[in-house]
Design a protein around this motif. Structure first.
Motif, PDB file in Angstrom:
ATOM      1  N   ALA A   6      18.266   7.654  11.865  1.00  0.00           N
ATOM      2  CA  ALA A   6      19.597   7.768  12.407  1.00  0.00           C
ATOM      3  C   ALA A   6      19.559   6.583  13.197  1.00  0.00           C
ATOM      4  O   ALA A   6      20.794   5.816  13.046  1.00  0.00           O
ATOM      5  N   PHE A  10      23.981   5.770  13.348  1.00  0.00           N
ATOM      6  CA  PHE A  10      24.841   6.941  13.179  1.00  0.00           C
ATOM      7  C   PHE A  10      24.930   7.260  14.636  1.00  0.00           C
ATOM      8  O   PHE A  10      24.243   6.908  15.952  1.00  0.00           O
ATOM      9  N   PRO A  68      19.228   9.152   6.829  1.00  0.00           N
ATOM     10  CA  PRO A  68      19.014  10.087   7.596  1.00  0.00           C
ATOM     11  C   PRO A  68      19.798  11.396   7.497  1.00  0.00           C
ATOM     12  O   PRO A  68      19.546  12.307   7.948  1.00  0.00           O
ATOM     13  N   GLY A 118      19.926  13.712  10.342  1.00  0.00           N
ATOM     14  CA  GLY A 118      20.366  12.556  11.220  1.00  0.00           C
ATOM     15  C   GLY A 118      21.584  12.552  11.657  1.00  0.00           C
ATOM     16  O   GLY A 118      21.985  12.200  12.981  1.00  0.00           O
ATOM     17  N   THR A 119      22.607  13.249  10.988  1.00  0.00           N
ATOM     18  CA  THR A 119      23.955  13.313  11.346  1.00  0.00           C
ATOM     19  C   THR A 119      24.041  14.374  12.554  1.00  0.00           C
ATOM     20  O   THR A 119      24.515  14.195  13.724  1.00  0.00           O
ATOM     21  N   CYS A 160      22.842  13.341  16.219  1.00  0.00           N
ATOM     22  CA  CYS A 160      23.626  12.621  16.964  1.00  0.00           C
ATOM     23  C   CYS A 160      25.003  13.217  17.073  1.00  0.00           C
ATOM     24  O   CYS A 160      25.924  12.625  17.869  1.00  0.00           O
TER      25      CYS A 160
END
Length: 557
Positions: A212, A217, A238, A242-243, A246
């Motif tokens: 990420a 991201f 990611p 990964g989202t 963040c």
């Protein structure tokens, strides 16, 4: 590099490694921000997602699920998938990430290996009867005590529980270590036996957090999950995790079709999406008639198979956003082109490794390093690459070197800047739409059918699919081969749809090499020639027809 040294270096990156605690941490940090949006526009905040997961985890605990138990998740990209995945992590159970398009042969083989306690299914996807499959699996596998179905269909057995109704009080936190297995991913194999990839809390947390960061991201991003969320690319490269790390938003889609996915991009102002090359090609072609506003897109990631240079250029030109090539494997190693790379690097290469601790060797058939710039087999080891498959000692002996390098099966070379360029595969796999399909598995399934003496499967270059599956069948004496009946029989026998051959050819004698082995290169040439001479031999394409109309599309009357 030892495993303990790898864990130590991951600990230096971030101390919050246990995946079961990630969602509660995200809910505490991001609270009322939107975490999930489905195709119908229903939204869940991080706090709401965490609350529902806690209730489900409590219900699973009351149903007898405990830390270390295996649970197969065989679901499409719905809210139910995410409830199930995170609730299993919360209890400390280990999710087995089956793909939605897998059918009975695959599921049965995976259950035989992993012996899951629970099986999570949807109630109805494309009219496939998941419940009937689950009941057959219960009759075959003694370990399978609990089936959880996402939906409102009536269940005629007490062994099946509905996801929404399965609730309970807060369950205790499991005692876990970052070196413990957190999730079992699937690997494409060269044999008919599936392989399970044990990813630990530590290595998988690094997988999506470091990815990420590298991919830029951020909190205001919106990620569209069109590929199966249980796949490593969509889940953590990611991807979804990964989202969430963040504080961004994930929009889910069951359909990959551009006429359904692209309106979601416009509606929810999607900024990031991950595609495989065949889907990327369809999306580029779809822009000739699909006119949704895609101006919110910032980044399209393409992985799962090599992206051809021409298509890469088309993506940049047609989609109007940045392209990032992703090359990697669920076993570990991830390579990315960097966001600040020159366009020519992004177009022509598959990037370089995620971690400075990733080790890559390119070797010849004797495991000797090839000269710089030459093609060889890719070997890798690193802080987030596995050291062995789950309960697969025979496979491990051939897939890993004595000093711990994983034999990826990929043929690659490096450019002058250290970027990898994928040239092909050394193993007998067919890469169809980004899915790695065992030629041996397809051959075995067909060889069991009536009238078949022998069968050989090969991958044929295909503009749409990347490679299509072509099977040459040598019939028994006096028998004839009927391709449509072969396909029906394979599906009825439980072979997953995406493994059913696209092209079936009859052959009387095998072309042989000088070593008296079947000449598969010659078979590829024969299949290509026959497909060109006989359009019926090609897989079905699209019929395009223009017609005049005096109303707007979907105009209300």
């Amino acid at each position: 590099m030892t495993a303990d040294m790898s864990v130590s270096r991951l600990n230096q990156y971030n101390k919050s490694l246990l995946l079961g605690r990630c969602l509660s941490q995200w809910a505490q940090t991001y609270g009322e921000r939107i975490a999930l949006v489905n195709e119908s526009g229903e939204c869940l905040t991080y706090a709401q997602l965490q609350e529902r997961v806690e209730r489900l985890a409590g219900g699973l605990y009351m149903a007898g699920l405990r830390a270390g138990d295996h649970a197969m998740v065989h679901m499409p990209n719905t809210f139910g998938f995410f409830y199930s995945f995170f609730a299993l992590l919360r209890v400390g159970a280990i999710p087995i990430m089956a793909m939605p398009n897998q059918r009975e042969q695959d599921i049965d083989a995976l259950m035989a290996i992993a012996q899951p306690t629970a099986y999570f299914i949807p109630d109805d996807v494309g009219k496939y009867d998941y419940l009937a499959l689950a009941q057959r699996m219960q009759s075959k596998h003694e370990s399978l005590r609990l089936v959880v179905m996402d939906g409102d269909a009536k269940c005629e057995t007490r062994d099946v529980q509905l996801l929404e109704a399965l609730q309970g009080p807060t369950c205790p936190w499991p005692e876990q270590d970052e070196r413990d297995t957190a999730v079992l991913l699937l690997s494409g194999g060269t044999t008919g036996t599936p392989k399970l990839i044990p990813r630990t809390h530590g290595d998988y947390f690094y997988n999506f957090t470091a990815s990420a960061k590298l991919c830029g991201f951020e909190r205001d991003m919106v990620f569209l999950a069109v590929l199966p969320a249980g796949h490593n690319f969509t889940l953590a490269s990611p991807g979804v995790l990964g989202t969430f790390q963040c504080g961004g938003t994930v929009v889910t889609s069951i359909s990959v079709s551009c006429d359904e996915a692209m309106p979601l991009i416009e509606q929810h102002r999607v900024t990031h999406v991950a595609l495989v090359p065949p889907l990327a090609k369809l999306w580029v072609e779809g822009r000739e008639w699909e006119d949704s506003d895609l101006s919110s897109l910032k980044l399209i990631q393409v992985g799962g198979a090599r992206l051809e240079t021409g298509l890469a250029r088309q993506l940049v030109d047609v989609m109007g956003c940045q392209l990032q090539q992703v090359f990697g494997m669920a076993e570990g190693l991830l390579c990315y082109t960097r966001l600040d790379d020159p366009l020519e690097t992004i177009i022509h290469t598959q990037g370089c490794p995620l971690s400075p601790e990733d080790e890559v060797r390119i070797v010849d058939e004797d495991d000797q390093d090839v000269p710089k710039g030459q093609v060889g087999q890719l070997l890798t080891r690193g802080p987030y690459t596995i050291r062995g498959y789950f309960q697969a000692s025979a496979q491990n002996a051939s897939s890993f070197t004595e000093d711990g390098f994983y034999r990826s099966g990929d043929l690659v070379r490096r450019d002058a800047n250290g970027n990898l360029i994928v040239e092909g595969r050394i193993k007998e796999q067919i890469n169809r739409c980004g899915e790695k399909i065992s030629a041996a598995e397809v051959e075995e399934a067909i060889s069991l059918l009536h009238g078949v003496h022998a069968a050989t499967a090969v991958g044929i270059p295909d503009e749409l699919l990347g490679e299509r599956i072509c099977v040459f069948i040598k019939p028994k004496s006096g028998q004839t081969i009927d391709p449509p009946r072969i396909k029906i029989a394979l599906r009825e026998g439980g072979l997953s749809d995406y493994k059913v051959p696209d092209q079936i050819e009859t052959i009387s004698e095998w072309p042989l090499t000088a070593a008296k082995k079947i000449d598969k290169r010659r078979l590829v040439a024969i299949a290509t020639q026959r497909a060109s001479a006989s359009p019926q031999a090609k897989p079905l394409g699209y019929l395009q027809e223009a017609m005049a109309t005096d109303t707007l599309p979907f105009e209300l009357r």
